[in-house]
Enzyme design. Structure first.
Site, short mmCIF file in Angstrom:
data_model
loop_
_atom_site.label_atom_id
_atom_site.label_comp_id
_atom_site.label_asym_id
_atom_site.label_seq_id
_atom_site.Cartn_x
_atom_site.Cartn_y
_atom_site.Cartn_z
N HIS A 51 8.43 -1.27 5.29
CA HIS A 51 8.18 -0.39 6.44
C HIS A 51 7.08 -0.89 7.36
O HIS A 51 6.88 -0.35 8.44
CB HIS A 51 7.78 1.02 5.96
CG HIS A 51 6.36 1.10 5.50
ND1 HIS A 51 5.96 0.66 4.27
CD2 HIS A 51 5.24 1.53 6.12
CE1 HIS A 51 4.67 0.83 4.13
NE2 HIS A 51 4.19 1.35 5.24
C1 UD1 Z 1 2.39 5.01 9.05
C2 UD1 Z 1 1.06 4.25 9.06
C3 UD1 Z 1 1.12 3.14 8.04
C4 UD1 Z 1 1.54 3.64 6.67
C5 UD1 Z 1 2.84 4.43 6.78
C6 UD1 Z 1 3.18 5.03 5.45
C7 UD1 Z 1 -0.07 4.19 11.24
C8 UD1 Z 1 -0.38 3.36 12.43
N1 UD1 Z 1 0.81 3.65 10.35
O1 UD1 Z 1 3.39 4.09 9.46
O2 UD1 Z 1 -0.18 2.55 7.93
O3 UD1 Z 1 1.70 2.54 5.82
O4 UD1 Z 1 2.67 5.48 7.75
O5 UD1 Z 1 4.53 5.32 5.36
O6 UD1 Z 1 -0.60 5.26 11.12
N2 UD1 Z 1 9.64 8.66 11.27
C9 UD1 Z 1 10.60 9.60 11.01
N3 UD1 Z 1 10.23 10.68 10.26
C10 UD1 Z 1 9.00 10.89 9.78
C11 UD1 Z 1 8.03 9.92 10.05
C12 UD1 Z 1 8.36 8.82 10.80
O7 UD1 Z 1 11.74 9.48 11.44
O8 UD1 Z 1 8.76 11.89 9.09
C13 UD1 Z 1 10.02 7.46 12.06
C14 UD1 Z 1 9.90 7.63 13.56
O9 UD1 Z 1 10.92 6.88 14.17
C15 UD1 Z 1 8.57 6.97 13.85
C16 UD1 Z 1 8.53 5.85 12.83
O10 UD1 Z 1 9.18 6.37 11.68
O11 UD1 Z 1 8.46 6.50 15.16
C17 UD1 Z 1 7.13 5.42 12.47
O12 UD1 Z 1 6.33 6.51 12.02
P1 UD1 Z 1 4.73 6.45 12.16
O13 UD1 Z 1 4.13 7.60 11.48
O14 UD1 Z 1 4.34 6.19 13.58
O15 UD1 Z 1 4.36 5.13 11.41
P2 UD1 Z 1 4.78 4.61 9.97
O16 UD1 Z 1 5.62 3.40 10.14
O17 UD1 Z 1 5.31 5.71 9.15
N1 UDP Z 2 6.77 6.55 -1.83
C1 UDP Z 2 7.60 7.62 -2.15
N2 UDP Z 2 8.92 7.55 -1.80
C2 UDP Z 2 9.47 6.49 -1.17
C3 UDP Z 2 8.61 5.41 -0.86
C4 UDP Z 2 7.28 5.47 -1.18
O1 UDP Z 2 7.16 8.60 -2.75
O2 UDP Z 2 10.67 6.51 -0.88
C5 UDP Z 2 5.35 6.63 -2.18
C6 UDP Z 2 4.87 5.46 -3.01
O3 UDP Z 2 5.05 5.71 -4.39
C7 UDP Z 2 3.41 5.35 -2.62
C8 UDP Z 2 3.38 5.87 -1.22
O4 UDP Z 2 4.59 6.56 -1.00
O5 UDP Z 2 2.58 6.18 -3.41
C9 UDP Z 2 3.23 4.69 -0.32
O6 UDP Z 2 3.57 4.97 0.94
P1 UDP Z 2 4.02 3.83 1.96
O7 UDP Z 2 4.56 2.67 1.26
O8 UDP Z 2 4.88 4.53 2.92
O9 UDP Z 2 2.62 3.51 2.68
P2 UDP Z 2 1.43 2.49 2.41
O10 UDP Z 2 0.93 2.68 1.04
O11 UDP Z 2 1.94 1.10 2.68
O12 UDP Z 2 0.42 2.87 3.46
#
Ligand code: UD1
Ligand code: UDP
Length: 351
Positions: A203
């Site tokens: 991601h």
């Molecule tokens: C965010 C964090 C990242 C973290 C990740 C965990 C920032 C800059 N990034 O990235 O550090 O590792 O969360 O998962 O804060 N979306 C949905 N539904 C949701 C959430 C997101 O559809 O509930 C989609 C949307 O298209 C959105 C994209 O995911 O634009 C990215 O979501 P966003 O929260 O901006 O960043 P993450 O990639 O989730």
């Molecule tokens: N996680 C989850 N379901 C998923 C993928 C990840 O519960 O389908 C959990 C995972 O076990 C971990 C956390 O989400 O504890 C990590 O989130 P993510 O990888 O989105 O973010 P990051 O740690 O890279 O910021």
């Protein structure tokens, strides 16, 4: 003490699951959810399964560009901070919710506690690296999970208020591991057997936003021919479609799973391939070989200990890792002893 905690994204829910109920034993906590993650399987399921207290406020900020997302959080948080006048604001990790929560408090002269402080990738192109550095420099209490994190802060001149308490995610995983053993039926649901599949997550913005990197990842997973389970982050789902990429039959793509099923999937996998920060650590906690599809990691100890291999997004490197990375050596205790939340409470009590 009145503590206001800001969460917003999935990894922060995992951390709050360890800390919130512990600090509530002695303090009043106001929990604010920014709404950065909002799909049921990215948010609600964590609160339900992990019994995280219901947020007092949900800002409903949702997705957007960095400026809009962080700025909207700031505007909405300021109103709440003014109303609640907390003694301390607590933030986790490195997302836009972390930065907004900390910056808003700092401007109002409310002390900030940063859990998971001091991590560095030394890659300023990552939004997370910008968020962490800025947050650390305006925090009064910096709860670091590792010795390396402590050293990183020292190099930036931050020594006061730094406490190595271990990793709160270790606390969470110990607890969720028990729930997973008792309650998860994910193997039956997905028709999987113990130790016969690789678990993958992707991601990270640097991988999804670059068509070449994402194409390499998809091709490596496809060409490995191995049975792979891939709970797909919505960000990655969107880019896979935009770039016209496709997974082949060896890959079981599923919606994001809840935390209990995720820990169960990790526990029963034979290997983990990821670009997630949290999942790298969880692989280490569970003694699973981890291939990290990034050029650098904040969790350098897992690599030094031999249990994590950085492959970047080079296709052959990923395939080689999948086929032949099989560490067996003993692990060192890097992330503390699973009582980080209690240590945070004790330190806050002293003040
Ligand atoms: C965010 C964090 C990242 C973290 C990740 C965990 C920032 C800059 N990034 O990235 O550090 O590792 O969360 O998962 O804060 N979306 C949905 N539904 C949701 C959430 C997101 O559809 O509930 C989609 C949307 O298209 C959105 C994209 O995911 O634009 C990215 O979501 P966003 O929260 O901006 O960043 P993450 O990639 O989730
Ligand atoms: N996680 C989850 N379901 C998923 C993928 C990840 O519960 O389908 C959990 C995972 O076990 C971990 C956390 O989400 O504890 C990590 O989130 P993510 O990888 O989105 O973010 P990051 O740690 O890279 O910021």
């Amino acid at each position: 003490m009145k503590i206001l905690t800001v969460v917003g994204a999935r990894p922060q829910f995992m951390k709050a699951a360890a800390v919130s109920n512990v600090i509530r034993q002695k303090h009043e906590e106001i929990l604010v959810h920014t709404g950065q993650h909002y799909d049921e399987n990215m948010s609600k399921i964590f609160f339900e399964e992990l019994r995280i207290p219901k947020p007092d406020y949900n800002l409903g900020v949702g997705s957007g560009n960095h400026g809009k997302q962080t700025g909207t959080m700031l505007i909405k948080l300021e109103e709440i901070y003014e109303k609640e006048r907390p003694d301390l604001v607590l933030v986790y990790g490195d997302t836009n919710s972390t930065l907004a929560g900390a910056l808003c408090a700092s401007k109002l002269l409310i002390p900030v506690a940063h859990v998971e402080a001091g991590l560095r990738s030394f890659n300023m192109n990552m939004p997370e690296e910008q968020n962490r550095i800025l947050t650390d420099h305006i925090s009064k209490y910096l709860f670091v999970p590792t010795v390396t994190a402590e050293k990183n802060l020292k190099k930036e001149g931050i020594e006061k208020g730094v406490y190595n308490v271990g990793d709160v995610m270790y606390d969470s995983v110990i607890r969720i591991g028990k729930l997973a053993k008792e309650n998860s039926e994910v193997l039956e649901k997905l028709d999987l057997n113990d130790n016969e599949y690789i678990l993958t997550t992707v991601h990270r913005a640097e991988n999804t936003n670059d068509p070449k990197r994402l194409k390499n990842i998809v091709e490596a997973l496809n060409e490995s021919g191995k049975k792979i389970v891939l709970p797909l982050h919505p960000r990655t789902h969107k880019y896979i479609q935009d770039y016209g990429l496709a997974f082949s039959g060896n890959i079981k793509v599923v919606e994001p799973v809840g935390p209990i099923d995720m820990i169960a999937l990790e526990m029963h996998s034979c290997k983990i391939v990821t670009d997630s920060g949290g999942v790298q650590k969880e692989a280490f906690f569970m003694h699973k070989p981890c291939i990290t599809m990034r050029d650098e990691t904040e969790w350098v100890e897992t690599v030094e200990n031999g249990w994590n291999k950085l492959t970047g997004t080079d296709k052959n490197e990923i395939i080689n890792g999948i086929n032949s990375f099989n560490p067996t050596n003993e692990q060192e205790e890097i992330f503390g002893d699973g009582t980080a939340a209690k240590k945070i409470l004790d330190i806050l009590d002293r003040y």
